[in-house]
Design a protein around this motif. Structure first.
Motif, PDB file in Angstrom:
ATOM      1  N   LEU A 160       0.816  -1.201   0.000  1.00  0.00           N
ATOM      2  CA  LEU A 160       0.000   0.000   0.000  1.00  0.00           C
ATOM      3  C   LEU A 160       0.860   1.266   0.000  1.00  0.00           C
ATOM      4  N   SER A 161       2.085   1.175   0.503  1.00  0.00           N
ATOM      5  CA  SER A 161       2.990   2.332   0.549  1.00  0.00           C
ATOM      6  C   SER A 161       3.397   2.810  -0.847  1.00  0.00           C
ATOM      7  N   TYR A 162       3.151   1.995  -1.883  1.00  0.00           N
ATOM      8  CA  TYR A 162       3.499   2.368  -3.255  1.00  0.00           C
ATOM      9  C   TYR A 162       2.387   3.181  -3.932  1.00  0.00           C
ATOM     10  N   LEU A 163       1.250   3.340  -3.275  1.00  0.00           N
ATOM     11  CA  LEU A 163       0.091   3.934  -3.921  1.00  0.00           C
ATOM     12  C   LEU A 163       0.355   5.355  -4.409  1.00  0.00           C
ATOM     13  N   GLU A 164       0.950   6.200  -3.563  1.00  0.00           N
ATOM     14  CA  GLU A 164       1.175   7.590  -3.945  1.00  0.00           C
ATOM     15  C   GLU A 164       2.148   7.697  -5.107  1.00  0.00           C
ATOM     16  N   ALA A 165       3.162   6.846  -5.146  1.00  0.00           N
ATOM     17  CA  ALA A 165       4.115   6.855  -6.263  1.00  0.00           C
ATOM     18  C   ALA A 165       3.430   6.448  -7.563  1.00  0.00           C
ATOM     19  N   LEU A 166       2.548   5.472  -7.482  1.00  0.00           N
ATOM     20  CA  LEU A 166       1.802   5.059  -8.669  1.00  0.00           C
ATOM     21  C   LEU A 166       0.882   6.176  -9.148  1.00  0.00           C
ATOM     22  N   LYS A 167       0.275   6.867  -8.226  1.00  0.00           N
ATOM     23  CA  LYS A 167      -0.580   7.998  -8.607  1.00  0.00           C
ATOM     24  C   LYS A 167       0.243   9.090  -9.298  1.00  0.00           C
ATOM     25  N   GLN A 168       1.491   9.292  -8.841  1.00  0.00           N
ATOM     26  CA  GLN A 168       2.372  10.254  -9.499  1.00  0.00           C
ATOM     27  C   GLN A 168       2.551   9.903 -10.977  1.00  0.00           C
ATOM     28  N   ILE A 169       2.832   8.642 -11.218  1.00  0.00           N
ATOM     29  CA  ILE A 169       3.082   8.189 -12.589  1.00  0.00           C
ATOM     30  C   ILE A 169       1.815   8.323 -13.430  1.00  0.00           C
ATOM     31  N   TRP A 170       0.677   7.990 -12.848  1.00  0.00           N
ATOM     32  CA  TRP A 170      -0.593   8.016 -13.589  1.00  0.00           C
ATOM     33  C   TRP A 170      -1.050   9.447 -13.887  1.00  0.00           C
ATOM     34  N   SER A 171      -0.721  10.383 -13.018  1.00  0.00           N
ATOM     35  CA  SER A 171      -1.245  11.743 -13.161  1.00  0.00           C
ATOM     36  C   SER A 171      -0.286  12.691 -13.875  1.00  0.00           C
ATOM     37  N   SER A 172       0.941  12.259 -14.133  1.00  0.00           N
ATOM     38  CA  SER A 172       1.945  13.138 -14.744  1.00  0.00           C
ATOM     39  C   SER A 172       2.213  12.732 -16.185  1.00  0.00           C
ATOM     40  N   SER A 173       2.530  13.722 -17.020  1.00  0.00           N
ATOM     41  CA  SER A 173       2.927  13.402 -18.390  1.00  0.00           C
ATOM     42  C   SER A 173       4.280  12.702 -18.387  1.00  0.00           C
ATOM     43  N   THR A 174       5.215  13.192 -17.574  1.00  0.00           N
ATOM     44  CA  THR A 174       6.504  12.526 -17.349  1.00  0.00           C
ATOM     45  C   THR A 174       6.874  12.689 -15.876  1.00  0.00           C
ATOM     46  N   VAL A 175       7.694  11.793 -15.392  1.00  0.00           N
ATOM     47  CA  VAL A 175       8.143  11.874 -14.001  1.00  0.00           C
ATOM     48  C   VAL A 175       9.543  11.288 -13.898  1.00  0.00           C
ATOM     49  N   ASN A 176      10.359  11.873 -13.023  1.00  0.00           N
ATOM     50  CA  ASN A 176      11.700  11.342 -12.758  1.00  0.00           C
ATOM     51  C   ASN A 176      11.614  10.240 -11.713  1.00  0.00           C
ATOM     52  N   LEU A 221      11.047  -0.575 -12.764  1.00  0.00           N
ATOM     53  CA  LEU A 221      11.414  -1.777 -13.515  1.00  0.00           C
ATOM     54  C   LEU A 221      10.218  -2.719 -13.671  1.00  0.00           C
ATOM     55  N   SER A 222       9.414  -2.834 -12.625  1.00  0.00           N
ATOM     56  CA  SER A 222       8.225  -3.699 -12.696  1.00  0.00           C
ATOM     57  C   SER A 222       7.253  -3.203 -13.759  1.00  0.00           C
ATOM     58  N   LEU A 223       7.011  -1.886 -13.786  1.00  0.00           N
ATOM     59  CA  LEU A 223       6.095  -1.324 -14.778  1.00  0.00           C
ATOM     60  C   LEU A 223       6.684  -1.412 -16.183  1.00  0.00           C
ATOM     61  N   TRP A 224       7.994  -1.229 -16.297  1.00  0.00           N
ATOM     62  CA  TRP A 224       8.670  -1.329 -17.602  1.00  0.00           C
ATOM     63  C   TRP A 224       8.574  -2.746 -18.152  1.00  0.00           C
ATOM     64  N   SER A 225       8.726  -3.724 -17.291  1.00  0.00           N
ATOM     65  CA  SER A 225       8.673  -5.126 -17.739  1.00  0.00           C
ATOM     66  C   SER A 225       7.295  -5.495 -18.266  1.00  0.00           C
ATOM     67  N   GLU A 226       6.263  -4.741 -17.839  1.00  0.00           N
ATOM     68  CA  GLU A 226       4.898  -4.961 -18.324  1.00  0.00           C
ATOM     69  C   GLU A 226       4.550  -4.030 -19.482  1.00  0.00           C
ATOM     70  N   CYS A 227       5.545  -3.307 -20.003  1.00  0.00           N
ATOM     71  CA  CYS A 227       5.357  -2.360 -21.115  1.00  0.00           C
ATOM     72  C   CYS A 227       4.454  -1.186 -20.747  1.00  0.00           C
ATOM     73  N   LEU A 228       4.312  -0.909 -19.463  1.00  0.00           N
ATOM     74  CA  LEU A 228       3.433   0.165 -19.028  1.00  0.00           C
ATOM     75  C   LEU A 228       4.119   1.511 -19.017  1.00  0.00           C
ATOM     76  N   ILE A 229       5.447   1.539 -18.994  1.00  0.00           N
ATOM     77  CA  ILE A 229       6.171   2.806 -19.071  1.00  0.00           C
ATOM     78  C   ILE A 229       7.255   2.704 -20.133  1.00  0.00           C
ATOM     79  N   GLU A 230       7.647   3.858 -20.644  1.00  0.00           N
ATOM     80  CA  GLU A 230       8.813   3.941 -21.509  1.00  0.00           C
ATOM     81  C   GLU A 230       9.819   4.891 -20.885  1.00  0.00           C
ATOM     82  N   VAL A 231      11.091   4.647 -21.144  1.00  0.00           N
ATOM     83  CA  VAL A 231      12.161   5.478 -20.618  1.00  0.00           C
ATOM     84  C   VAL A 231      12.506   6.509 -21.677  1.00  0.00           C
ATOM     85  N   LEU A 232      12.489   7.780 -21.294  1.00  0.00           N
ATOM     86  CA  LEU A 232      12.725   8.866 -22.248  1.00  0.00           C
ATOM     87  C   LEU A 232      14.213   9.226 -22.311  1.00  0.00           C
TER      88      LEU A 232
END
Length: 467
Positions: free
Chosen positions: A423-439, A456-467
């Motif tokens: 559950l401690s990951y929730l706010e970080a996930l919301k950051q990714i979902w609500s931002s166009s890009t995030v560091n 890395l977990s999200l990248w392995s599922e093709c959910l994020i790309e590295v810019l």
């Protein structure tokens, strides 16, 4: 076949008075649907009716008939599916019952004329020509890419599963008796003409399919002819029947349907267990025992009063709840929806590009196809964050009743696809979902290791790309 409600030549005046219709003029007609985003797709589907007007005046309330006299729209609709497509599709191991139904309405009842096993095109055409049978083709989006594109965008738009069936009916015939459905229905007329009659619902916003007898439904509230390029919408529970008029070789339409079991009642059934689970951790009243032998009693009047007070207590708690735990509805949607339509030439999705590091900048992909859900974990008595998405769902099983969860050798069900985080990951996930890009280093987590692991977990599922 049931009696018609009047001559076709007289329908125009009657329908004009009964049904608010929108006629597209050539100047405002779209040549094709707009696939830029889910909103634009739906807007172009119901054009020239505006979305705000549609949901204010029609959605779940009354039918909408959009009659178009535009050869461009008619030609586009024809590309979605036509009778000639069946010959090629029958070579793909189609089966009666699963993929195709052959039926006809006889004396107000549905008569199924299915054969056994694989569908043979010559036999199918024979039943169509000689027995005047309707061909019902299930879930054509499995084979037709343009329907895949439409339904994928509509699933994003509604946040609900979207299925379809194609109905091909020869002239002077009717496939189904008067009935109502448990889904919101959009009819797109593809080939020929179809004579429709709609009736006042006997069950508003029905939760199940049901056949209605002619002597119970009364006179039609709406009666009209659909022509290629026309669209018809009606709410679940609307009684309807349709036949192909004489003089038209056949009619082909696709029924696109959504919002099955997607009501507030369904959502309450889904959300309340998680709410009770969370509240019981802090409220001792919910942890006190039920009366002795309550489960064995017939008269439970005293206990229902207690239950009523507990529900009010639950409602008070809900007023101060930030995260509503809804699990099964969300998971069912994400597990069974269409994957993104990337085109026929695209292979399966695999992670590509650079691995995410602590100094990487990342961007969410396929935002419309992924969701975050907070769910109670009964085994560990904690809540976890579930991230699911449709990237690996199989298009060829969409809406076919095929279970994604297969049983293992010991008979237990395997865990459903998705990613789980504390559950401690929730706010970080919301950051990714609500931002166009995030560091990655700016993610709201306590350690760099956690930040990198999440990326890395999200990248392995093709959910994020590295810019």
């Amino acid at each position: 076949m049931p009696k018609k409600g009047g001559k076709h030549a007289e329908m125009g005046k009657e329908t004009q008075a009964q049904c608010k219709r929108a006629k597209l003029e050539a100047a405002c007609s779209p040549s094709v649907l707009c696939f830029e985003n889910p909103d634009s797709l739906f807007g172009s589907l119901i054009s020239p009716i505006k979305e705000e007007m549609f949901f204010k005046e029609y959605w779940e309330q009354k039918p909408l008939l959009v009659q178009r006299n535009d050869p461009l729209v008619a030609a586009y609709y024809l590309s979605l599916f036509q009778l000639s497509d069946l010959k090629e599709l029958c070579s793909r191991d189609l089966y009666y019952g699963r993929d195709v139904n052959i039926c006809r309405c006889v004396n107000g009842k549905k008569k199924v004329l299915n054969k056994e096993g694989r569908v043979n095109y010559m036999q199918l055409k024979k039943d169509f020509d000689q027995k005047k049978a309707t061909i019902q083709f299930h879930q054509p989006q499995r084979f037709k890419e343009e329907l895949w594109k439409i339904q994928e965008k509509l699933e994003c738009y509604f946040g609900s599963l979207v299925g379809s069936n194609v109905y091909i009916t020869p002239q002077g015939s009717q496939g189904l008796p008067p009935h109502y459905d448990d889904v919101e229905v959009f009819i797109l007329q593809l080939e020929g003409e179809k004579h429709w009659r709609l009736y006042k619902p006997t069950v508003h916003l029905a939760r199940e399919y049901n056949v209605e007898s002619e002597d119970r439904i009364g006179n039609p509230t709406h009666e009209f002819i659909l022509k290629p390029g026309d669209l018809l919408y009606f709410p679940r529970g609307t009684i309807h029947q349709a036949d192909t008029p004489l003089g038209t070789s056949h009619s082909t339409h696709v029924t696109i349907s959504t919002y099955q079991n997607n009501s507030w009642g369904d959502f309450l059934l889904d959300a309340i267990p998680g709410l009770v689970f969370d509240m019981a951790k802090d409220d001792v009243v919910l942890r006190t025992s039920i009366p002795r032998q309550l489960l064995m009693q017939v008269n439970t009047a005293d206990s229902t009063k207690k239950l009523s007070s507990l529900l009010r207590r639950l409602a008070d708690h809900l007023d101060h709840t930030k995260e509503l735990r809804s699990s099964d509805m969300k998971k069912d949607f994400i597990m069974h929806r269409l994957p993104p339509c990337l085109g026929c030439d695209s292979g399966s999705l695999t992670p590509g590009g650079k691995l995410p590091k602590i100094d990487s900048k990342i961007r969410l992909q396929f935002r419309d196809h992924a969701l975050i859900s907070v769910e109670p974990d009964q085994e560990n008595a904690v809540s976890t964050v579930y991230v699911g998405w449709a990237g690996e769902r199989l298009r060829d099983t969409h809406m076919m009743g095929t279970e994604d969860d297969t049983a293992s050798e010991d008979g237990t069900s395997q865990q459903t696809h998705g990613l789980r985080f504390p559950l401690s990951y929730l706010e970080a996930l919301k950051q990714i979902w609500s931002s166009s890009t995030v560091n990655v280093k700016e993610l709201n987590l306590t350690s760099d290791e956690e930040k990198e692991n999440l990326a890395l977990s999200l990248w392995s599922e093709c959910l994020i790309e590295v810019l």
